[in-house]
Design a protein around this motif. Structure first.
Motif, short mmCIF file in Angstrom:
data_model
loop_
_atom_site.label_atom_id
_atom_site.label_comp_id
_atom_site.label_asym_id
_atom_site.label_seq_id
_atom_site.Cartn_x
_atom_site.Cartn_y
_atom_site.Cartn_z
N VAL A 21 6.03 2.90 -8.81
CA VAL A 21 6.22 1.61 -9.49
C VAL A 21 7.36 0.85 -8.80
O VAL A 21 8.34 1.44 -8.38
N PRO A 22 7.21 -0.47 -8.67
CA PRO A 22 8.27 -1.27 -8.05
C PRO A 22 9.42 -1.48 -9.04
O PRO A 22 9.19 -1.74 -10.22
N LEU A 23 10.63 -1.36 -8.56
CA LEU A 23 11.79 -1.54 -9.42
C LEU A 23 12.49 -2.87 -9.21
O LEU A 23 13.46 -3.16 -9.90
N ASP A 24 11.99 -3.69 -8.28
CA ASP A 24 12.59 -5.00 -8.10
C ASP A 24 12.36 -5.82 -9.37
O ASP A 24 11.29 -5.79 -9.96
N ALA A 25 13.36 -6.47 -9.82
CA ALA A 25 13.31 -7.31 -11.02
C ALA A 25 13.04 -6.53 -12.31
O ALA A 25 12.70 -7.12 -13.32
N ALA A 26 13.20 -5.21 -12.28
CA ALA A 26 13.04 -4.42 -13.52
C ALA A 26 14.25 -4.67 -14.41
O ALA A 26 15.36 -4.88 -13.93
N ASP A 27 14.03 -4.64 -15.70
CA ASP A 27 15.09 -4.86 -16.67
C ASP A 27 15.59 -3.50 -17.15
O ASP A 27 14.85 -2.77 -17.83
N LEU A 28 16.80 -3.17 -16.82
CA LEU A 28 17.41 -1.90 -17.18
C LEU A 28 18.18 -2.06 -18.48
O LEU A 28 19.15 -2.81 -18.55
N ALA A 29 17.73 -1.38 -19.55
CA ALA A 29 18.41 -1.41 -20.85
C ALA A 29 19.08 -0.06 -21.08
O ALA A 29 18.97 0.85 -20.25
N ALA A 30 19.73 0.09 -22.22
CA ALA A 30 20.48 1.31 -22.52
C ALA A 30 19.62 2.58 -22.42
O ALA A 30 20.06 3.58 -21.87
N SER A 75 0.64 4.73 4.68
CA SER A 75 0.24 4.26 3.34
C SER A 75 1.20 3.23 2.76
O SER A 75 0.91 2.63 1.72
N GLU A 76 2.33 3.04 3.40
CA GLU A 76 3.35 2.15 2.83
C GLU A 76 2.87 0.70 2.70
O GLU A 76 3.05 0.09 1.65
N ALA A 77 2.26 0.16 3.73
CA ALA A 77 1.82 -1.24 3.69
C ALA A 77 0.83 -1.46 2.54
O ALA A 77 0.89 -2.48 1.85
N ALA A 78 -0.05 -0.49 2.31
CA ALA A 78 -1.04 -0.62 1.23
C ALA A 78 -0.35 -0.61 -0.14
O ALA A 78 -0.77 -1.33 -1.05
N LEU A 79 0.69 0.19 -0.31
CA LEU A 79 1.42 0.22 -1.58
C LEU A 79 2.09 -1.12 -1.85
O LEU A 79 1.98 -1.66 -2.94
N TYR A 80 2.75 -1.66 -0.86
CA TYR A 80 3.39 -2.97 -1.02
C TYR A 80 2.34 -4.04 -1.33
O TYR A 80 2.55 -4.89 -2.18
N ALA A 81 1.22 -3.99 -0.64
CA ALA A 81 0.15 -4.97 -0.89
C ALA A 81 -0.41 -4.81 -2.29
O ALA A 81 -0.72 -5.81 -2.96
N TYR A 82 -0.54 -3.58 -2.77
CA TYR A 82 -1.07 -3.33 -4.12
C TYR A 82 -0.24 -4.06 -5.17
O TYR A 82 -0.78 -4.62 -6.11
N TYR A 83 1.07 -4.06 -4.98
CA TYR A 83 1.96 -4.74 -5.92
C TYR A 83 2.30 -6.16 -5.49
O TYR A 83 3.20 -6.79 -6.05
N ASP A 84 1.60 -6.68 -4.47
CA ASP A 84 1.81 -8.04 -3.99
C ASP A 84 3.26 -8.28 -3.58
O ASP A 84 3.88 -9.28 -3.95
N PRO A 100 6.09 -8.30 -0.22
CA PRO A 100 6.13 -8.43 1.24
C PRO A 100 6.49 -7.10 1.89
O PRO A 100 7.27 -6.32 1.35
N TYR A 101 5.91 -6.85 3.06
CA TYR A 101 6.19 -5.61 3.79
C TYR A 101 6.27 -5.91 5.27
O TYR A 101 5.43 -6.62 5.81
N GLU A 102 7.29 -5.37 5.90
CA GLU A 102 7.43 -5.49 7.35
C GLU A 102 7.43 -4.08 7.92
O GLU A 102 8.21 -3.23 7.49
N THR A 103 6.56 -3.84 8.88
CA THR A 103 6.50 -2.54 9.52
C THR A 103 7.80 -2.29 10.28
O THR A 103 8.26 -3.17 11.02
N PRO A 104 8.42 -1.12 10.07
CA PRO A 104 9.65 -0.82 10.80
C PRO A 104 9.41 -0.85 12.31
O PRO A 104 8.34 -0.45 12.79
N ILE A 105 10.38 -1.32 13.04
CA ILE A 105 10.26 -1.46 14.50
C ILE A 105 9.99 -0.13 15.16
O ILE A 105 9.17 -0.03 16.06
N ASP A 106 10.65 0.92 14.69
CA ASP A 106 10.48 2.23 15.32
C ASP A 106 9.31 3.03 14.73
O ASP A 106 9.14 4.20 15.03
N ALA A 107 8.50 2.40 13.88
CA ALA A 107 7.30 2.99 13.28
C ALA A 107 7.58 4.23 12.43
O ALA A 107 6.72 5.06 12.24
#
Length: 120
Positions: free
Chosen positions: A57-66, A94-103, A105-112
Motif C-alpha cells: 500500500v502507498p503511504l504517501d499522503a496517508a493520515d497518521l492518527a494516534a 515488478s516495481e514499475a507495475a506497482l507504481y502504475a497500479y497506484y497511479d 510516478p516511477y523512474e527506473t533507477p539508473i543502475d537498474a
C-alpha cells in the motif's frame, strides 16, 4: 547521503483504513525508496474469508492518527493490490507495475537496481 525517513515507523501494527473509511487490516512492514530514502510503501496484512495475505500500500499522503493510519486510496484498490512476502523486497522488474497500479510516478533507477527495499 540523506538519513532514512522514520515518519511511519511507529505505525507498524496499527489498524489501516482505506480512504473510503473501510477497515482493511494491520500495517506489518515498511518499504524505503532507495533513491529518496523515504518510506513510500507499507505491507498491509489483510484477512478475507479467513485467509490472510499481505499487499503493498502507498503511504504517501496517508493520515497518521494516534492508533490508526488512513490511506488516500479506496479499499477495493488495496484489496486487489500486488501481494508481498513481508521482509522481502519487490523484484526490480515488478516495481514499475506497482507504481502504475497506484497511479504513482516511477523512474527506473539508473543502475537498474531495486528502488524499494524493506526499511531497516
Amino acid at each position: 547521503m540523506p538519513q532514512p525517513d522514520t515518519t511511519h515507523v511507529a505505525s507498524i501494527g496499527r489498524t489501516v483504513f482505506a480512504g473510503d473509511g473501510a477497515a482493511l487490516g494491520r500495517l506489518s512492514a515498511l518499504y524505503i525508496d532507495t533513491d529518496t530514502r523515504l518510506i513510500n510503501f507499507g505491507a498491509l496484512t489483510l484477512t478475507h474469508w479467513g485467509r490472510r495475505h499481505t499487499v503493498f500500500v502507498p503511504l504517501d499522503a496517508a493520515d497518521l492518527a494516534a492508533n490508526s493510519l488512513t490511506l488516500r486510496c479506496g479499499g477495493h484498490l488495496v484489496r486487489h493490490s500486488p501481494k508481498v512476502q513481508v521482509g522481502r523486497g519487490l523484484p526490480a522488474e515488478s516495481e514499475a507495475a506497482l507504481y502504475a497500479y497506484y497511479d504513482m510516478p516511477y523512474e527506473t533507477p539508473i543502475d537498474a537496481t531495486r528502488r524499494m527495499l524493506p526499511a531497516p
